[in-house]
Motif scaffolding. Structure first.
Motif, short mmCIF file in Angstrom:
data_model
loop_
_atom_site.label_atom_id
_atom_site.label_comp_id
_atom_site.label_asym_id
_atom_site.label_seq_id
_atom_site.Cartn_x
_atom_site.Cartn_y
_atom_site.Cartn_z
N VAL A 12 0.85 -1.18 0.00
CA VAL A 12 0.00 0.00 0.00
C VAL A 12 0.89 1.24 0.00
O VAL A 12 1.95 1.24 0.63
N PRO A 13 0.49 2.29 -0.70
CA PRO A 13 1.29 3.52 -0.66
C PRO A 13 1.11 4.25 0.66
O PRO A 13 0.11 4.08 1.37
N ALA A 14 2.10 5.06 1.00
CA ALA A 14 1.99 5.88 2.20
C ALA A 14 0.71 6.71 2.15
O ALA A 14 0.37 7.27 1.11
N GLY A 15 0.02 6.76 3.27
CA GLY A 15 -1.25 7.46 3.33
C GLY A 15 -2.45 6.59 3.03
O GLY A 15 -3.59 7.01 3.26
N GLY A 16 -2.21 5.39 2.55
CA GLY A 16 -3.29 4.49 2.21
C GLY A 16 -3.79 3.70 3.40
O GLY A 16 -3.39 3.92 4.54
N SER A 17 -4.66 2.75 3.11
CA SER A 17 -5.30 1.97 4.16
C SER A 17 -5.31 0.48 3.83
O SER A 17 -5.34 0.09 2.66
N LEU A 18 -5.29 -0.32 4.87
CA LEU A 18 -5.47 -1.75 4.78
C LEU A 18 -6.29 -2.21 5.97
O LEU A 18 -6.22 -1.60 7.04
N ARG A 19 -7.02 -3.28 5.77
CA ARG A 19 -7.70 -3.91 6.90
C ARG A 19 -7.24 -5.35 7.00
O ARG A 19 -7.41 -6.13 6.06
N SER A 85 -4.00 5.95 7.11
CA SER A 85 -2.88 6.90 7.08
C SER A 85 -1.55 6.19 7.29
O SER A 85 -0.73 6.60 8.11
N MET A 86 -1.35 5.14 6.55
CA MET A 86 -0.20 4.29 6.79
C MET A 86 1.10 4.97 6.40
O MET A 86 1.16 5.79 5.49
N LYS A 87 2.13 4.59 7.14
CA LYS A 87 3.46 5.14 6.97
C LYS A 87 4.45 4.04 6.63
O LYS A 87 4.23 2.89 6.99
N PRO A 88 5.55 4.38 5.98
CA PRO A 88 6.55 3.35 5.68
C PRO A 88 7.03 2.59 6.91
O PRO A 88 7.33 1.40 6.81
N GLU A 89 7.08 3.25 8.05
CA GLU A 89 7.51 2.57 9.26
C GLU A 89 6.51 1.55 9.78
O GLU A 89 6.81 0.82 10.73
N ASP A 90 5.34 1.49 9.18
CA ASP A 90 4.37 0.45 9.51
C ASP A 90 4.69 -0.87 8.81
O ASP A 90 4.04 -1.88 9.08
N THR A 91 5.65 -0.86 7.91
CA THR A 91 6.02 -2.06 7.18
C THR A 91 6.53 -3.13 8.14
O THR A 91 7.45 -2.90 8.92
N VAL A 123 4.48 -0.76 3.18
CA VAL A 123 4.03 0.59 2.86
C VAL A 123 5.14 1.29 2.10
O VAL A 123 6.25 1.46 2.62
N SER A 124 4.85 1.68 0.89
CA SER A 124 5.84 2.35 0.06
C SER A 124 5.81 3.86 0.31
O SER A 124 4.75 4.43 0.62
N SER A 125 6.94 4.48 0.15
CA SER A 125 7.04 5.92 0.37
C SER A 125 6.70 6.69 -0.89
O SER A 125 6.61 6.13 -1.99
#
Length: 125
Positions: A12-19, A85-91, A123-125
Motif C-alpha cells: 500500500v502507498p503511504a497514506g493508504g489503508s489496509l484492513r 494513514s499508513m506510513k513506511p515505518e508500519d512495514t 508501505v511504500s514511500s
C-alpha cells in the motif's frame, strides 16, 4: 486452544489503508483477550494493539494511535485491524495473537500463547 489465520496484508502507498483480518477457530474465541503485533526484519516483535474479550476496551502503541483501530466480531470469530494513514515505518509482518498469561501486560508477546502465521504489510514511500 485456538487457531489463528491472518489475512489482508499487501502493498500500500503511504497514506493508504489496509484492513487485516484474523480468523479464529477451535476454542471459544470470545473468551480470549486478543492482540496484534508486528515484526520488521532485524527488529523485535512489537505490540501494536489489543482488545478485551467483549471489545469494549482497546489499547494501542503510541505510534499508531489515531490511525489504527482494533475490533472484533465474536459472533464470527474474527479479529480486525483497520490501518489508515499508513506510513513506511508500519512495514512489517503482522501477527494476531490470543493472550493466555493474564499476569503479564498486554504489550508483552510472552503473554500470548497462540499466534497466527503472520501477514506481510509493506508501505511504500
Amino acid at each position: 486452544q485456538v487457531q489463528l489465520v491472518e489475512s489482508g496484508g499487501g502493498l500500500v502507498p503511504a497514506g493508504g489503508s489496509l484492513r487485516l483480518s484474523c480468523a479464529a477457530s477451535g476454542r471459544t474465541f470470545s473468551r480470549y483477550f486478543m492482540g496484534w503485533f508486528r515484526q520488521a526484519p532485524g527488529k523485535e516483535r512489537e505490540f501494536v494493539a489489543a482488545i478485551n474479550t467483549s471489545g469494549s476496551f482497546t489499547y494501542y502503541v503510541d505510534s499508531v494511535k489515531g490511525r489504527f483501530t482494533i475490533s472484533r466480531d465474536n459472533a464470527k470469530n474474527t479479529l480486525f485491524l483497520q490501518m489508515n494513514s499508513m506510513k513506511p515505518e508500519d512495514t512489517a509482518v503482522y501477527y494476531c495473537a490470543a493472550r493466555i498469561i493474564l499476569t503479564s501486560t498486554y504489550r508483552e508477546p510472552g503473554g500470548y500463547g497462540y499466534w497466527g502465521q503472520g501477514t506481510q504489510v509493506t508501505v511504500s514511500s
